[in-house]
Design an enzyme around this catalytic site. Sequence first.
Site, PDB file in Angstrom:
ATOM      1  N   ASP A 163      83.162 -46.980  86.340  1.00  0.00           N
ATOM      2  CA  ASP A 163      84.279 -46.262  87.450  1.00  0.00           C
ATOM      3  C   ASP A 163      84.479 -47.101  88.622  1.00  0.00           C
ATOM      4  O   ASP A 163      85.341 -46.449  89.522  1.00  0.00           O
ATOM      5  CB  ASP A 163      83.985 -44.785  87.551  1.00  0.00           C
ATOM      6  N   ALA A 208      69.663 -45.568  88.225  1.00  0.00           N
ATOM      7  CA  ALA A 208      68.364 -44.893  87.951  1.00  0.00           C
ATOM      8  C   ALA A 208      67.489 -45.781  87.215  1.00  0.00           C
ATOM      9  O   ALA A 208      66.540 -45.220  86.395  1.00  0.00           O
ATOM     10  CB  ALA A 208      68.719 -43.587  87.405  1.00  0.00           C
ATOM     11  N   LEU A 250      75.403 -39.933  93.790  1.00  0.00           N
ATOM     12  CA  LEU A 250      76.301 -39.842  92.659  1.00  0.00           C
ATOM     13  C   LEU A 250      75.735 -38.646  91.987  1.00  0.00           C
ATOM     14  O   LEU A 250      74.598 -38.749  91.605  1.00  0.00           O
ATOM     15  CB  LEU A 250      76.523 -40.928  91.966  1.00  0.00           C
ATOM     16  N   HIS A 258      66.206 -43.358  84.125  1.00  0.00           N
ATOM     17  CA  HIS A 258      65.559 -42.599  85.285  1.00  0.00           C
ATOM     18  C   HIS A 258      64.304 -42.928  85.352  1.00  0.00           C
ATOM     19  O   HIS A 258      63.304 -42.293  85.237  1.00  0.00           O
ATOM     20  CB  HIS A 258      65.750 -40.956  84.947  1.00  0.00           C
ATOM     21  N   GLU A 285      69.152 -35.331  78.133  1.00  0.00           N
ATOM     22  CA  GLU A 285      68.977 -36.492  79.290  1.00  0.00           C
ATOM     23  C   GLU A 285      67.792 -35.855  80.137  1.00  0.00           C
ATOM     24  O   GLU A 285      68.198 -35.065  81.175  1.00  0.00           O
ATOM     25  CB  GLU A 285      70.048 -36.712  80.172  1.00  0.00           C
ATOM     26  N   ASP A 320      79.806 -40.178  81.290  1.00  0.00           N
ATOM     27  CA  ASP A 320      78.769 -39.214  82.088  1.00  0.00           C
ATOM     28  C   ASP A 320      79.468 -38.269  82.930  1.00  0.00           C
ATOM     29  O   ASP A 320      78.967 -38.097  84.287  1.00  0.00           O
ATOM     30  CB  ASP A 320      77.807 -40.235  82.828  1.00  0.00           C
ATOM     31  N   ARG A 354      61.861 -62.703  90.875  1.00  0.00           N
ATOM     32  CA  ARG A 354      60.506 -62.355  90.809  1.00  0.00           C
ATOM     33  C   ARG A 354      60.447 -61.228  89.676  1.00  0.00           C
ATOM     34  O   ARG A 354      59.243 -61.430  89.097  1.00  0.00           O
ATOM     35  CB  ARG A 354      59.988 -62.449  92.178  1.00  0.00           C
ATOM     36  N   HIS A 394      73.031 -45.241  81.070  1.00  0.00           N
ATOM     37  CA  HIS A 394      73.688 -45.889  82.181  1.00  0.00           C
ATOM     38  C   HIS A 394      73.065 -47.028  82.886  1.00  0.00           C
ATOM     39  O   HIS A 394      72.694 -46.675  84.020  1.00  0.00           O
ATOM     40  CB  HIS A 394      74.256 -44.934  83.166  1.00  0.00           C
TER      41      HIS A 394
END
Length: 373
Positions: A245, A217, A302, A192, A127, A270, A224, A213
Amino acid sequence: MKQAIINAVVHTGEEIIENGVVIVENGIIVSVQKEIPNDIQTIDLKGNHLSAGFIDIQINGGEKYYFSQTPNEETIQDIYDASMKYGTTHVLPCLISSSRETILQGIEAVRDYMKKHNNGVIGMHLEGPFLNPERRGAHSIDQVRKPTDEELQEIINKGKDVIKVITIAPECFTEEQLNMLIESGITISIGHSTITHKEAKYYFSKGINLVTHLFNAMTQFGHREPGLVGAVFENEKVYAPVILDGMHCDYAAAKIAFKLKQEKFFLISDATFLGRKVANFKWDNFDAHLVDGFYRNEDGNLAGATISMTEAVQNAYNHLNVSVDEAIKMATTRVAAAIGMENKFGKIKSGFPASFVQFNSDLSKIETLDLTL
């Protein structure tokens, strides 16, 4: 030695068989049937349910060690052992944005581990580090970077038989670099990232069918500018994993996502650590502190999750208004399909590993039943 699991409601991943019998030999499923053979050792589930074990393609640590900090065999074993306690029989240890040296060390550690152990460690998830710094989340700003041709080629060459998933922000890549990665055969996941809806559609058109996820991110859905989230909702081919969660995304948002994505919706943990046994953790510029049951960094963001796949499955059943079988598929067949391994894991089927979970009718009790050992 042959064994027969009897008196089970068998969720094969393709159908549900009442009073099913699963025949296992040498850690491999031989058949799924109705008759109990004579003179065979039996495991009586007494009416409980049985499915393939859960698959977690994004887990950062076990109960003690964090893979990106100590990418070695001891950490991988900790991740595997801890996961097995919570119904997860197959894992991709996740290495977050790190130095080139650490990434290569992680690749070699997983490769060496897989050579020594024929178990549920099926590769790794890288990642980063090629993420957009504006959406880096808890990833260290010192480690997030654009790829160079040389570093990307080295990661591909050394990791192509180990890295099963790589999370990238595609806007950080040149067209040539992105094509290089696509041609490597490694499953690419977009995360991300600050890409727009239009840009996301372009990258999906190149064959990328996974995001990291969902909701977190990435650019959000707007009326729009539908963003990356909207592009995921729009494209029937794209898989959408969710950290279920209640904090990484609201259950109502997850419910909407499931209604739109259906069989492309699946679960990940994760988890920074499993079991909520590590209260405070710091590595490099990454920190995580257990606050009200969730990991947050010093900035309040987080910092990974605390749930197991068992908890994720239970949350799916309890909050998304889905059947038991649907919740189970979110952690088995659909995960395997998302990474192109649907013919190896995630089903109770002849030739598949005898790694199971058994559970009751409302999923309040889930236990690992592994016969591959």
